[in-house]
Design a protein around this motif. Structure first.
Motif, PDB file in Angstrom:
ATOM      1  N   GLU A   1      21.943  92.413   3.142  1.00 43.99           N
ATOM      2  CA  GLU A   1      22.316  92.096   4.523  1.00 43.99           C
ATOM      3  C   GLU A   1      22.451  93.353   5.382  1.00 43.99           C
ATOM      4  OE1 GLU A   1      22.988  89.022   6.425  1.00 43.99           O
ATOM      5  OE2 GLU A   1      21.445  88.671   4.931  1.00 43.99           O
TER       6      GLU A   1
ATOM      7  N   ALA B   1      26.492  89.006   9.302  1.00 43.51           N
ATOM      8  CA  ALA B   1      25.842  88.861   7.998  1.00 43.51           C
ATOM      9  C   ALA B   1      26.010  87.418   7.557  1.00 43.51           C
ATOM     10  CB  ALA B   1      26.442  89.816   6.967  1.00 43.51           C
TER      11      ALA B   1
ATOM     12  N   LEU C   1      25.362  84.409   4.097  1.00 39.74           N
ATOM     13  CA  LEU C   1      25.232  84.218   2.648  1.00 39.74           C
ATOM     14  C   LEU C   1      25.198  82.733   2.353  1.00 39.74           C
ATOM     15  CD1 LEU C   1      25.377  85.342  -0.338  1.00 39.74           C
ATOM     16  CD2 LEU C   1      27.841  84.937  -0.181  1.00 39.74           C
TER      17      LEU C   1
ATOM     18  N   SER D   1      29.317  88.564   2.565  1.00 37.90           N
ATOM     19  CA  SER D   1      28.897  88.667   3.967  1.00 37.90           C
ATOM     20  C   SER D   1      29.973  89.311   4.827  1.00 37.90           C
ATOM     21  CB  SER D   1      28.506  87.292   4.518  1.00 37.90           C
ATOM     22  OG  SER D   1      29.522  86.332   4.305  1.00 37.90           O
TER      23      SER D   1
END
Length: 720
Positions: A530, A583, A585, A693
């Motif tokens: 990320e 970010a 996930l 994240s």
């Protein structure tokens, strides 16, 4: 009399994937059990004195007492994540009883349960379906019992707060119907769980049922277990990891007041005394000559060199590649550092052993203790009583305290209460492996991403517990690198359409004890992915949110990303030195996005705000989910900015929270928002979801604020 039947068709997408079997044990009170799968044992009639024994052998059971209270097993370990509250909510919802009428008990080690492993964010994903089935079955039997008693049509009856009511006003409490319900052969109303649309408790923010006990200290952990005559015990440990005892002199220690015995364990020397204070004082008086551990020639720089050398040569790029971007990332060893240190009460007498321990895998604990006692072929001689644990994060897959306590108890012929100190826990525990990563993004004409290659060099992850069953445990013990590779392949997914994607694990042998950490490989692989996505966006002169929206292949990820972008006001004007990072996930059946806002004007990054959006399917307890995600965000802040383990000549430098630089309350932003985005009614995982994240979004925010991408963690490391 017993009735074994398959529950009616499930009512949600989550339940639709499985069929749950329930069965009832006829006794003076109603007991319903459920198991995932088809291997249902024959139900047996149970008398009152047999009820407790029967309960411990069932995979998952629900018992209605004559006073109307409901008792439910929990075949996983409560470690602070709030699963006891979630389980109670599910039972209360399906049975139509008050939440405070449900009692939750940890299940002892049970050979009939396929796995009792608490990890991989699996507890509610695997347990919620059978629990709902058992509770719905019990409710149907109670209604049927009332209908037969009153000679009315069962569908005309209703249930609420532990009472069955008839249209004419007659009422009967569950307790007074329990015996009749246990004799019901075939329920006369549906046994399927309620539709989610009819939930009145599940899905609503609810305080923890154990909150008062937690804050008042009434909760019972391993060292709170009262076993008569259990003697306080501590262990002297080597200065280096996995060092051993060459010789020792316990003369002075034995002469001290209160000392009962001194026992050599090979890896340390145990002191047994009347009080812990006496045991600790005597431990300090021991004179021990130690043999160094296998990592005694290694320090941080040596480990980093091994990992970088193990990354190997760059692979050939895909055809038509015009440019290749490269990112390198280094992560440190991490201690799990749970609030409760390791501890165990053990009693080994008469060819039998009992241990009371907070473990994430009681079956593995049973095998480890049996092996240490020389009972490899008879592990059932070891009873593991699972108790509440004060945090785990992967550390409690390993049961050194239980093994040590059992060995000492056997040696002295008395029960012992063995405690690890904070220093023991930090310097002689197990660690999230360090790692080195190389990511290659292959670009073509027009900035098209043609390929993504991520190779991670990571020390062998020790997984002797496997995935909770005996077979994978045997493989995990004999071939840990194979089990690690399988887990890596199953868990590491890049959620972007980036052309030819490849992610590889290079297993590097380094003799430092390891264990999985929350999110396991994703805590490094997912984070670096990320962070590098943001770097690619900078190289392409694209907004990182725009790049993600264009290339994400999951609608759930797009939804949570859009939510944090909206709630966090992505793109708004910010002062110099202040920036935001995002970010995403998708893992364990759930999806999550983070937006972190950070200020670097003071030199040390200061987190101003965290916005989280998560899709966990059916949110059993939104308040519990919020707490877990907030805690994971603080963990991510800690390990991204300041916390890490340093190795000096085979010894761990850190010894406590004083030098393991975990975030304090003063570092935590007042504004941590959690928004739940619901795409369906599946039950997704939460416990491990919130870490990767969050760490990546924080790193991306710092990169945007400073103009350079951090590549080594923790970012503020002062130890090198």
């Amino acid at each position: 009399m017993a009735d074994t039947h398959e529950s009616d068709a499930p009512v949600s997408e989550g339940l639709d994937r499985r069929r749950f079997l329930t069965w009832v044990v006829a006794s003076p009170t109603l007991m319903v059990a459920a198991r995932l799968g088809l291997d249902v044992p024959t139900a047996q009639a149970a008398q009152p004195e047999e009820e407790a024994a029967a309960a411990t052998t069932m995979s998952l059971y629900l018992t209605l007492q004559e006073d109307g209270r409901v008792s439910t097993t929990l075949p996983r370990t409560e470690m602070g994540q709030g699963i006891t509250t979630a389980v109670a909510m599910l039972v209360a919802e399906e049975l139509d009883v008050a939440l405070d009428a449900v009692d939750i008990h940890h299940a002892d080690v049970d050979s009939r349960w396929f796995t009792q492993l608490t990890g991989m964010s699996s507890t509610m994903r695997l347990v919620s379906g059978p629990l709902r089935a058992a509770a719905a079955d019990a409710r149907a039997r109670l209604v049927t019992a009332a209908a037969l008693r009153w000679r009315v049509l069962a569908p005309t009856l209703t249930t609420a707060r532990g009472v069955v009511s008839a249209p004419d006003g007659r009422r009967a409490g569950y307790g007074e119907l329990a015996q009749d319900a246990a004799r019901v052969v075939l329920p006369l109303v549906s046994t399927q769980p309620k539709p989610v649309s009819q939930h009145t408790l599940v899905g609503r923010p609810t305080g923890r049922i154990d909150a008062r006990d937690i804050v008042t200290g009434a909760t019972r952990h391993a060292l709170d277990v009262d076993v008569p005559e259990a003697l306080p015990t501590v262990v002297a440990r080597p200065p280096t990891l996995r060092g051993t005892v060459r010789s020792f002199d316990a003369t002075a220690a034995r002469a001290m007041g209160g000392v009962v015995d001194v026992v050599s364990l090979g890896t340390g020397v145990a002191v047994v005394a009347r009080t812990f204070g006496q045991a600790l004082a005597a431990r300090a008086a021991l004179r021990i000559t130690w043999a160094p551990g296998p990592a005694s020639a290694l320090s941080d720089a040596d480990i980093r060199t091994r990992l970088r050398d193990g990354i190997g040569a760059r692979p050939l790029p895909p055809l038509f590649t015009t440019r290749t971007l490269e990112g390198r990332f280094d992560f440190p060893y991490l201690a799990h550092a749970p609030m409760e240190t390791q501890g165990c009460v053990a009693r080994v007498q008469g060819g039998q052993a009992e241990v009371w321990v907070g473990t994430q895998d009681p079956k593995h604990a049973q095998r480890e203790v049996a092996r240490a006692l020389g009972w490899d072929l008879t592990p059932w001689k070891v009873t593991v009583h699972t108790v509440r644990a004060g945090g785990g994060f992967g550390r409690r897959f390993f049961n050194e305290a239980a093994v040590e306590a059992a060995l000492v108890s056997k040696a002295i012929g008395k029960p012992v209460k063995l405690m690890w100190s904070r220093d023991d826990d930090m310097r002689h525990g197990r660690f999230r492996p360090a790692s080195h990563h190389r990511i290659l993004a292959h670009l073509g004409l027009g900035g098209r991403i043609l390929g993504w290659h991520h190779r991670a060099a990571i020390p062998t992850l020790e997984v002797p517990h496997g995935f909770g069953d005996v077979l994978t445990a045997l493989v995990g013990e004999a071939l840990p690198e194979v089990t690690g590779a399988v887990f890596f392949a199953l868990s590491q997914k890049l959620p972007y359409s980036f052309g030819l994607v490849s992610q590889e694990l290079r297993d590097i042998s380094i003799p430092i004890p390891t264990a999985s950490f929350r999110s396991v490989f994703t805590s490094q692989v997912g984070v670096s992915n990320e962070v590098f996505v943001d770097q690619v966006a900078r190289e392409l002169q694209m907004d990182p949110v725009t790049l993600r929206r264009e290339r994400l292949d999951s609608s759930r990820l797009k939804a949570v990303l859009n939510k944090v972008v909206a709630e966090g006001q992505w793109g708004r004007a910010l002062p110099p030195g202040v920036a935001q990072g995002v970010a995403v996930l998708e893992e364990w059946g759930s999806a999550i996005a983070h937006l972190v806002e950070v200020d670097v004007t003071g030199g040390t990054p200061r987190v101003l705000r965290i916005v989280i959006a998560a899709d966990v399917g059916l949110p059993i307890n939104p308040k519990g989910i919020e707490a877990q995600l907030q805690g994971a965000a603080v963990d991510a802040m800690s390990t991204t900015l300041s916390a890490g383990i340093h190795i000096d000549a085979g010894a761990v430098r850190e010894s406590s929270y004083a030098d393991y630089r975990w975030m304090r309350m003063k570092h935590v932003p007042a504004d941590i928002q959690v928004h739940l985005v619901r795409s369906d009614d599946r039950v997704g995982g939460v416990g491990e979801l919130g870490y990767p994240s969050a760490a990546a979004a924080l790193t991306n925010a710092i990169a945007r604020a400073r103009g350079t991408m951090p590549t080594r963690f923790p970012i503020l490391d002062e130890g090198v």
